[in-house]
Write a protein that holds these residues in place. Structure first.
Motif, PDB file in Angstrom:
ATOM      1  N   TYR A  36      -2.406  -3.819  -7.652  1.00 50.32           N
ATOM      2  CA  TYR A  36      -2.935  -2.854  -6.686  1.00 50.32           C
ATOM      3  C   TYR A  36      -4.457  -2.843  -6.682  1.00 50.32           C
ATOM      4  CZ  TYR A  36       1.847  -1.342  -6.107  1.00 50.32           C
ATOM      5  OH  TYR A  36       3.187  -1.307  -5.837  1.00 50.32           O
ATOM      6  N   GLY A  37      -5.071  -3.123  -7.825  1.00 53.85           N
ATOM      7  CA  GLY A  37      -6.527  -3.262  -7.860  1.00 53.85           C
ATOM      8  C   GLY A  37      -6.977  -4.448  -7.039  1.00 53.85           C
ATOM      9  N   LEU A  38      -6.282  -5.571  -7.175  1.00 51.21           N
ATOM     10  CA  LEU A  38      -6.593  -6.755  -6.370  1.00 51.21           C
ATOM     11  C   LEU A  38      -6.370  -6.466  -4.890  1.00 51.21           C
ATOM     12  CD1 LEU A  38      -7.311  -9.787  -6.296  1.00 51.21           C
ATOM     13  CD2 LEU A  38      -4.853 -10.242  -6.478  1.00 51.21           C
ATOM     14  N   LEU A  39      -5.292  -5.774  -4.582  1.00 44.37           N
ATOM     15  CA  LEU A  39      -5.007  -5.416  -3.192  1.00 44.37           C
ATOM     16  C   LEU A  39      -6.108  -4.528  -2.623  1.00 44.37           C
ATOM     17  CD1 LEU A  39      -3.003  -5.407  -0.776  1.00 44.37           C
ATOM     18  CD2 LEU A  39      -1.998  -3.359  -1.774  1.00 44.37           C
ATOM     19  N   ALA A  40      -6.575  -3.574  -3.412  1.00 44.96           N
ATOM     20  CA  ALA A  40      -7.623  -2.668  -2.936  1.00 44.96           C
ATOM     21  C   ALA A  40      -8.951  -3.397  -2.748  1.00 44.96           C
ATOM     22  CB  ALA A  40      -7.798  -1.507  -3.913  1.00 44.96           C
ATOM     23  N   CYS A  41      -9.254  -4.343  -3.645  1.00 47.93           N
ATOM     24  CA  CYS A  41     -10.534  -5.052  -3.559  1.00 47.93           C
ATOM     25  C   CYS A  41     -10.519  -6.166  -2.517  1.00 47.93           C
ATOM     26  CB  CYS A  41     -10.904  -5.642  -4.918  1.00 47.93           C
ATOM     27  SG  CYS A  41     -11.238  -4.411  -6.166  1.00 47.93           S
ATOM     28  N   ALA A  42      -9.505  -7.000  -2.576  1.00 52.90           N
ATOM     29  CA  ALA A  42      -9.490  -8.192  -1.724  1.00 52.90           C
ATOM     30  C   ALA A  42      -8.631  -8.030  -0.471  1.00 52.90           C
ATOM     31  CB  ALA A  42      -8.979  -9.380  -2.525  1.00 52.90           C
ATOM     32  N   GLY A  43      -7.768  -7.030  -0.449  1.00 52.92           N
ATOM     33  CA  GLY A  43      -6.846  -6.872   0.671  1.00 52.92           C
ATOM     34  C   GLY A  43      -7.483  -6.710   2.035  1.00 52.92           C
ATOM     35  N   PRO A  44      -8.415  -5.767   2.198  1.00 54.13           N
ATOM     36  CA  PRO A  44      -9.011  -5.585   3.529  1.00 54.13           C
ATOM     37  C   PRO A  44      -9.707  -6.834   4.053  1.00 54.13           C
ATOM     38  CG  PRO A  44      -9.447  -3.678   2.162  1.00 54.13           C
ATOM     39  CD  PRO A  44      -8.828  -4.713   1.275  1.00 54.13           C
ATOM     40  N   SER A  45     -10.507  -7.491   3.212  1.00 50.71           N
ATOM     41  CA  SER A  45     -11.202  -8.693   3.686  1.00 50.71           C
ATOM     42  C   SER A  45     -10.216  -9.825   3.942  1.00 50.71           C
ATOM     43  CB  SER A  45     -12.271  -9.124   2.688  1.00 50.71           C
ATOM     44  OG  SER A  45     -11.685  -9.448   1.449  1.00 50.71           O
ATOM     45  N   ALA A  89       0.834  -1.204   0.000  1.00 50.11           N
ATOM     46  CA  ALA A  89       0.000   0.000   0.000  1.00 50.11           C
ATOM     47  C   ALA A  89       0.873   1.260   0.000  1.00 50.11           C
ATOM     48  CB  ALA A  89      -0.932  -0.007   1.209  1.00 50.11           C
ATOM     49  N   TRP A  90       1.937   1.252   0.771  1.00 47.14           N
ATOM     50  CA  TRP A  90       2.861   2.394   0.839  1.00 47.14           C
ATOM     51  C   TRP A  90       3.488   2.657  -0.526  1.00 47.14           C
ATOM     52  CZ3 TRP A  90       3.868   6.031   4.345  1.00 47.14           C
ATOM     53  CH2 TRP A  90       5.026   6.773   4.209  1.00 47.14           C
ATOM     54  N   ILE A  91       3.919   1.605  -1.202  1.00 38.25           N
ATOM     55  CA  ILE A  91       4.520   1.746  -2.531  1.00 38.25           C
ATOM     56  C   ILE A  91       3.492   2.288  -3.520  1.00 38.25           C
ATOM     57  CG2 ILE A  91       5.499   0.450  -4.469  1.00 38.25           C
ATOM     58  CD1 ILE A  91       6.797  -1.404  -2.352  1.00 38.25           C
ATOM     59  N   ALA A  92       2.263   1.776  -3.452  1.00 43.09           N
ATOM     60  CA  ALA A  92       1.204   2.233  -4.365  1.00 43.09           C
ATOM     61  C   ALA A  92       0.920   3.715  -4.164  1.00 43.09           C
ATOM     62  CB  ALA A  92      -0.065   1.411  -4.149  1.00 43.09           C
ATOM     63  N   ILE A  93       0.855   4.148  -2.923  1.00 39.11           N
ATOM     64  CA  ILE A  93       0.582   5.556  -2.634  1.00 39.11           C
ATOM     65  C   ILE A  93       1.737   6.424  -3.132  1.00 39.11           C
ATOM     66  CG2 ILE A  93       0.347   7.237  -0.750  1.00 39.11           C
ATOM     67  CD1 ILE A  93      -1.245   5.004   0.740  1.00 39.11           C
ATOM     68  N   GLY A  94       2.972   5.977  -2.907  1.00 34.05           N
ATOM     69  CA  GLY A  94       4.137   6.722  -3.384  1.00 34.05           C
ATOM     70  C   GLY A  94       4.159   6.855  -4.896  1.00 34.05           C
ATOM     71  N   LEU A  95       3.867   5.759  -5.599  1.00 33.91           N
ATOM     72  CA  LEU A  95       3.818   5.804  -7.063  1.00 33.91           C
ATOM     73  C   LEU A  95       2.686   6.704  -7.552  1.00 33.91           C
ATOM     74  CD1 LEU A  95       4.566   2.099  -8.019  1.00 33.91           C
ATOM     75  CD2 LEU A  95       5.901   4.100  -8.675  1.00 33.91           C
ATOM     76  N   ALA A  96       1.554   6.662  -6.863  1.00 35.09           N
ATOM     77  CA  ALA A  96       0.425   7.507  -7.263  1.00 35.09           C
ATOM     78  C   ALA A  96       0.778   8.986  -7.104  1.00 35.09           C
ATOM     79  CB  ALA A  96      -0.809   7.160  -6.436  1.00 35.09           C
ATOM     80  N   ILE A 108       0.616  -4.856 -14.985  1.00 31.40           N
ATOM     81  CA  ILE A 108       0.709  -5.824 -13.887  1.00 31.40           C
ATOM     82  C   ILE A 108       0.556  -5.122 -12.536  1.00 31.40           C
ATOM     83  CG2 ILE A 108       2.303  -7.384 -12.689  1.00 31.40           C
ATOM     84  CD1 ILE A 108       3.369  -8.171 -15.479  1.00 31.40           C
ATOM     85  N   ALA A 109       1.209  -3.969 -12.378  1.00 28.42           N
ATOM     86  CA  ALA A 109       1.122  -3.231 -11.116  1.00 28.42           C
ATOM     87  C   ALA A 109      -0.300  -2.737 -10.864  1.00 28.42           C
ATOM     88  CB  ALA A 109       2.090  -2.050 -11.122  1.00 28.42           C
ATOM     89  N   ILE A 110      -0.962  -2.241 -11.903  1.00 25.80           N
ATOM     90  CA  ILE A 110      -2.339  -1.763 -11.732  1.00 25.80           C
ATOM     91  C   ILE A 110      -3.252  -2.918 -11.334  1.00 25.80           C
ATOM     92  CG2 ILE A 110      -4.338  -0.847 -12.985  1.00 25.80           C
ATOM     93  CD1 ILE A 110      -2.309   0.947 -14.506  1.00 25.80           C
ATOM     94  N   LEU A 111      -3.081  -4.072 -11.974  1.00 25.20           N
ATOM     95  CA  LEU A 111      -3.887  -5.240 -11.600  1.00 25.20           C
ATOM     96  C   LEU A 111      -3.596  -5.680 -10.164  1.00 25.20           C
ATOM     97  CD1 LEU A 111      -3.702  -7.357 -14.878  1.00 25.20           C
ATOM     98  CD2 LEU A 111      -5.662  -6.060 -13.996  1.00 25.20           C
TER      99      LEU A 111
END
Length: 152
Positions: free
Chosen positions: A128-137, A21-28, A123-126
């Motif tokens: 991070y998308g998976l992380l955002a959708c499935a990560g919390p649960s 998540a930290w890496i994704a936020i930094g890249l964003a 690949i990174a977008i997929l």
């Protein structure tokens, strides 16, 4: 020893999720900064400084660039034409922070330049998308069933 290993595994999974998540936020934020505030400039590629080889990460090429009367070394994931000029986007607060592109570059092009190409960007977008959708649960399930998961 097994308790120590189980404790390490228990900490590793949540720490990995936080790191991704930290890496994704930094890249964003970096992508946003280049797309919003990036200034198109021309940089002269003076010479190849050195190449860093990684078995799984590919090659990183370090070039000596000259821009606005300054010389600095910058890393790129691909080869650049030595002795020629290239269009780059530069940040006003740090002119040595550059990425290949023009003022017409899309956000995806800027992101791909940061991450190492279009394939890596998809690949990174997929991921991070998976992380955002499935990560919390997944993390909730991990904490709920951690003893069963760790002990098998």
């Amino acid at each position: 020893m097994k308790k120590l290993w189980n404790g390490f595994i228990w900490l590793l999974v949540p720490a990995g999720a936080v790191l991704l998540a930290w890496i994704a936020i930094g890249l964003a934020f970096e992508t946003y900064a280049f797309s919003r505030y990036g200034v198109e400039k021309t940089a002269h590629v003076v010479a190849l400084d050195h190449v860093s080889h990684s078995t799984k990460g590919g090659n990183t090429f370090y070039y000596v660039l000259e821009m606005d009367g300054r010389r600095f070394v910058k890393d790129f994931r691909g080869r650049l034409p030595e002795g020629q000029s290239v269009s780059v986007l530069s940040l006003p607060h740090d002119p040595t922070q550059v990425i290949l592109g023009t003022s017409k570059s899309s956000t995806f092009d800027i992101f791909s330049g940061l991450i190492g190409g279009h394939v890596m960007a998809v690949i990174a977008i997929l991921l991070y998308g998976l992380l955002a959708c499935a990560g919390p649960s997944a993390l909730v399930e991990w904490f709920r069933k951690r003893r069963q998961i760790i002990n098998g």
